[in-house]
Design a protein around this motif. Structure first.
Motif, PDB file in Angstrom:
ATOM      1  N   ALA A   1       0.813  -1.217   0.000  1.00 17.11           N
ATOM      2  CA  ALA A   1       0.000   0.000   0.000  1.00 17.11           C
ATOM      3  C   ALA A   1       0.846   1.266   0.000  1.00 17.11           C
ATOM      4  O   ALA A   1       0.545   2.223  -0.729  1.00 17.11           O
TER       5      ALA A   1
ATOM      6  N   GLY B   1       0.815   4.060  -2.916  1.00 18.12           N
ATOM      7  CA  GLY B   1       0.398   5.429  -2.613  1.00 18.12           C
ATOM      8  C   GLY B   1       1.447   6.452  -2.992  1.00 18.12           C
ATOM      9  O   GLY B   1       1.122   7.534  -3.507  1.00 18.12           O
TER      10      GLY B   1
ATOM     11  N   ALA C   1       1.056   9.374  -5.846  1.00 14.96           N
ATOM     12  CA  ALA C   1       1.190  10.794  -5.484  1.00 14.96           C
ATOM     13  C   ALA C   1       2.258  11.482  -6.322  1.00 14.96           C
ATOM     14  O   ALA C   1       2.066  12.612  -6.794  1.00 14.96           O
TER      15      ALA C   1
ATOM     16  N   ASP D   1      -0.975   6.682 -11.794  1.00 18.20           N
ATOM     17  CA  ASP D   1      -1.884   7.175 -10.758  1.00 18.20           C
ATOM     18  C   ASP D   1      -3.300   6.689 -11.007  1.00 18.20           C
ATOM     19  O   ASP D   1      -4.012   6.258 -10.088  1.00 18.20           O
TER      20      ASP D   1
ATOM     21  N   SER E   1      -5.499   4.230  -8.568  1.00 11.44           N
ATOM     22  CA  SER E   1      -6.819   4.676  -8.104  1.00 11.44           C
ATOM     23  C   SER E   1      -7.907   3.675  -8.495  1.00 11.44           C
ATOM     24  O   SER E   1      -8.798   3.361  -7.693  1.00 11.44           O
TER      25      SER E   1
ATOM     26  N   SER F   1      -7.683   0.662  -6.347  1.00 10.64           N
ATOM     27  CA  SER F   1      -8.143   0.978  -4.996  1.00 10.64           C
ATOM     28  C   SER F   1      -9.660   0.920  -4.915  1.00 10.64           C
ATOM     29  O   SER F   1     -10.226   0.367  -3.966  1.00 10.64           O
TER      30      SER F   1
ATOM     31  N   SER G   1      -3.544   2.754   0.582  1.00 12.11           N
ATOM     32  CA  SER G   1      -2.855   3.376  -0.556  1.00 12.11           C
ATOM     33  C   SER G   1      -3.537   4.678  -0.960  1.00 12.11           C
ATOM     34  O   SER G   1      -2.867   5.660  -1.308  1.00 12.11           O
ATOM     35  N   ARG G   2      -4.852   4.718  -0.903  1.00 10.53           N
ATOM     36  CA  ARG G   2      -5.569   5.957  -1.204  1.00 10.53           C
ATOM     37  C   ARG G   2      -5.249   7.035  -0.178  1.00 10.53           C
ATOM     38  O   ARG G   2      -5.075   8.208  -0.531  1.00 10.53           O
TER      39      ARG G   2
ATOM     40  N   VAL H   1      -2.466   7.258   1.689  1.00  8.87           N
ATOM     41  CA  VAL H   1      -1.076   7.686   1.495  1.00  8.87           C
ATOM     42  C   VAL H   1      -0.986   8.653   0.320  1.00  8.87           C
ATOM     43  O   VAL H   1      -0.313   9.687   0.393  1.00  8.87           O
ATOM     44  N   ARG H   2      -1.651   8.320  -0.769  1.00  4.99           N
ATOM     45  CA  ARG H   2      -1.633   9.206  -1.938  1.00  4.99           C
ATOM     46  C   ARG H   2      -2.190  10.574  -1.597  1.00  4.99           C
ATOM     47  O   ARG H   2      -1.597  11.608  -1.939  1.00  4.99           O
ATOM     48  N   SER H   3      -3.352  10.601  -0.949  1.00  5.47           N
ATOM     49  CA  SER H   3      -4.005  11.870  -0.638  1.00  5.47           C
ATOM     50  C   SER H   3      -3.142  12.746   0.264  1.00  5.47           C
ATOM     51  O   SER H   3      -2.957  13.944   0.005  1.00  5.47           O
TER      52      SER H   3
ATOM     53  N   THR I   1      -1.723   8.201   8.172  1.00  5.35           N
ATOM     54  CA  THR I   1      -1.870   6.798   7.792  1.00  5.35           C
ATOM     55  C   THR I   1      -1.801   5.887   9.010  1.00  5.35           C
ATOM     56  O   THR I   1      -2.428   4.820   9.030  1.00  5.35           O
TER      57      THR I   1
END
Length: 315
Positions: free
Chosen positions: A114, A118, A122, A130, A134, A137, A198-199, A201-203, A240
Motif C-alpha cells: 500500500a 500510494g 502521489a 496514478d 486509483s 483501490s 494506498s488511497r 497515502v496518496r491523498s 496513515t
C-alpha cells in the motif's frame, strides 16, 4: 509524551474493556440458551439440570455471576467450554496464535504494497500509473471478503490448481506447506486494506508535496529522492498510522469471515462455532480478546504518532 498521559490512556483502555465486558456479558445472558441443557442435553432430568445450575452458579443473580466471571477474567481464567469441558483460555490461546499469524502476514503485506502504491500515485499524480492505482483501490474497496475469497479460490485452487483451497498447516511443522495455505487467506484479508491505505497515502502525500517546506528543501538543492523519503514521506505517513490502527478493527472482523471460508482453526472460527453451539464462555472470552487487541493496537498507534511527530505535545 508525559507519564501522566500514558497513565490516562491506560486507564481509558481499562475503562473501555470494562464497558465491553458489561455489554458482552449482558448480551450473552439474553441469548435463548440454557447452559445446563447445552451441557447435559435435552434428555437430562429436571433434577440433574437444577443441580448443574446450582454448581455453575446460574441460579444466582446476574450481578453476582458477572462479578464472578469478571474476577476470573482478570486472573486469566475464562471458564470452561460447554462443548468439550476444556479450559477456554487454553483453547483460545492456540486459536489466537493461528489468527495472529494470519493477521501479521496480512498487515505486513498491506504495508509493503500500500505505501509504495500510494507514493507512486502521489508522485505521478494525473499520469497513467496514478489512474491505475486509483482504479485498483476502488475495486479493492468495493469487494467484500467473501467475494474476494471466492474469486481467489476459483482461480488459484480450482482453475490453476496452484494453491490449496482450505485448511491450515503450522509453520513450525511444515514451513512451505504453511506458507502455501496462508497465501490465499492473506491476500483476501489484505486486499481491502491495501486499497484503503494506498488511497490515504496518496491523498496525504499530494498535500505534503505542495507545502512550503518541501519547496524550500528543493530550493536548497536536495535531491528529489531525499526530499521525498526524509521530509515528505515522514509527514505524509502520520495520518496513515491512524487509518492503519482503525483498519485493525476491519482486520479482526475480516479474519472471522476468512477463517470460516478457508477452514482455518483460528479465533474467528472458534467464535462462529461457539455461537452455533451457544457456548457462552467461549463467546464472552473471544469477544474480550478481540476487544483487548483492538485497544492495544490503538494505544500503540498513539505512541507511534508521538514518536514520528515530536511537535505533538501530550499532557
Amino acid at each position: 509524551m508525559t507519564p501522566a498521559y500514558l497513565l490516562k490512556r491506560l486507564l481509558m483502555v481499562a475503562y473501555t474493556l470494562l464497558v465491553v465486558s458489561l455489554l458482552v456479558f449482558g448480551i450473552t445472558q439474553l441469548l435463548p440458551a440454557d447452559a445446563a441443557v447445552t451441557i447435559l442435553g435435552q434428555s437430562a432430568t429436571p433434577e440433574a439440570l437444577e443441580a448443574l445450575r446450582t454448581r455453575l452458579g446460574l441460579d444466582q443473580p446476574a450481578w453476582w455471576q458477572y462479578a464472578q466471571w469478571l474476577g476470573g477474567v482478570v486472573q486469566g481464567d475464562f471458564g470452561t467450554s460447554m462443548r468439550n469441558g476444556l479450559p477456554v483460555g487454553g483453547t483460545l490461546a492456540e486459536a489466537l496464535g493461528r489468527s495472529l499469524v494470519l493477521a501479521a502476514c496480512s498487515l505486513a503485506l498491506m504495508l509493503m504494497v500500500a505505501i509504495p502504491l500510494g507514493v507512486v500515485a502521489a508522485v505521478r499524480r494525473g499520469r497513467p500509473s496514478d489512474l491505475v492505482v486509483s482504479a485498483l483501490s476502488y475495486v479493492g474497496v468495493s469487494l467484500p471478503e467473501f467475494v474476494t475469497a471466492t474469486l481467489l479460490l476459483l482461480l488459484f485452487a480450482d482453475v490453476w490448481n496452484l494453491l490449496p483451497a482450505t485448511g491450515y498447516v503450522s509453520l513450525s511443522e511444515d514451513f512451505v506447506g504453511g506458507v502455501r495455505h496462508l497465501i490465499l487467506p492473506t491476500l483476501t484479508v489484505s486486499l481491502i486494506m491495501v486499497a484503503h491505505v494506498s488511497r490515504m497515502v496518496r491523498s496525504e502525500l499530494v498535500d505534503v508535496l505542495h507545502t512550503d517546506y518541501i519547496r524550500a528543501a528543493r530550493l536548497k538543492g536536495l535531491s528529489r529522492r531525499r526530499v521525498l523519503l526524509r521530509h515528505a514521506l515522514r509527514n505524509g505517513l502520520l495520518p496513515t498510522i491512524t487509518i492503519v490502527a482503525l483498519d485493525i478493527g476491519y482486520l479482526l472482523g475480516g479474519i472471522v469471515v476468512v477463517e470460516e471460508i478457508f477452514a482455518i482453526p483460528g479465533i474467528g472460527r472458534e467464535l462462529i462455532s461457539a455461537v452455533n453451539a451457544r457456548d457462552l464462555p467461549v463467546i464472552q472470552a473471544g469477544v474480550m480478546i478481540l476487544a483487548a487487541t483492538y485497544c492495544l493496537v490503538n494505544f500503540l498507534a498513539d505512541l507511534a504518532y508521538a514518536y514520528l511527530d515530536r511537535r505533538i505535545q501530550y499532557a
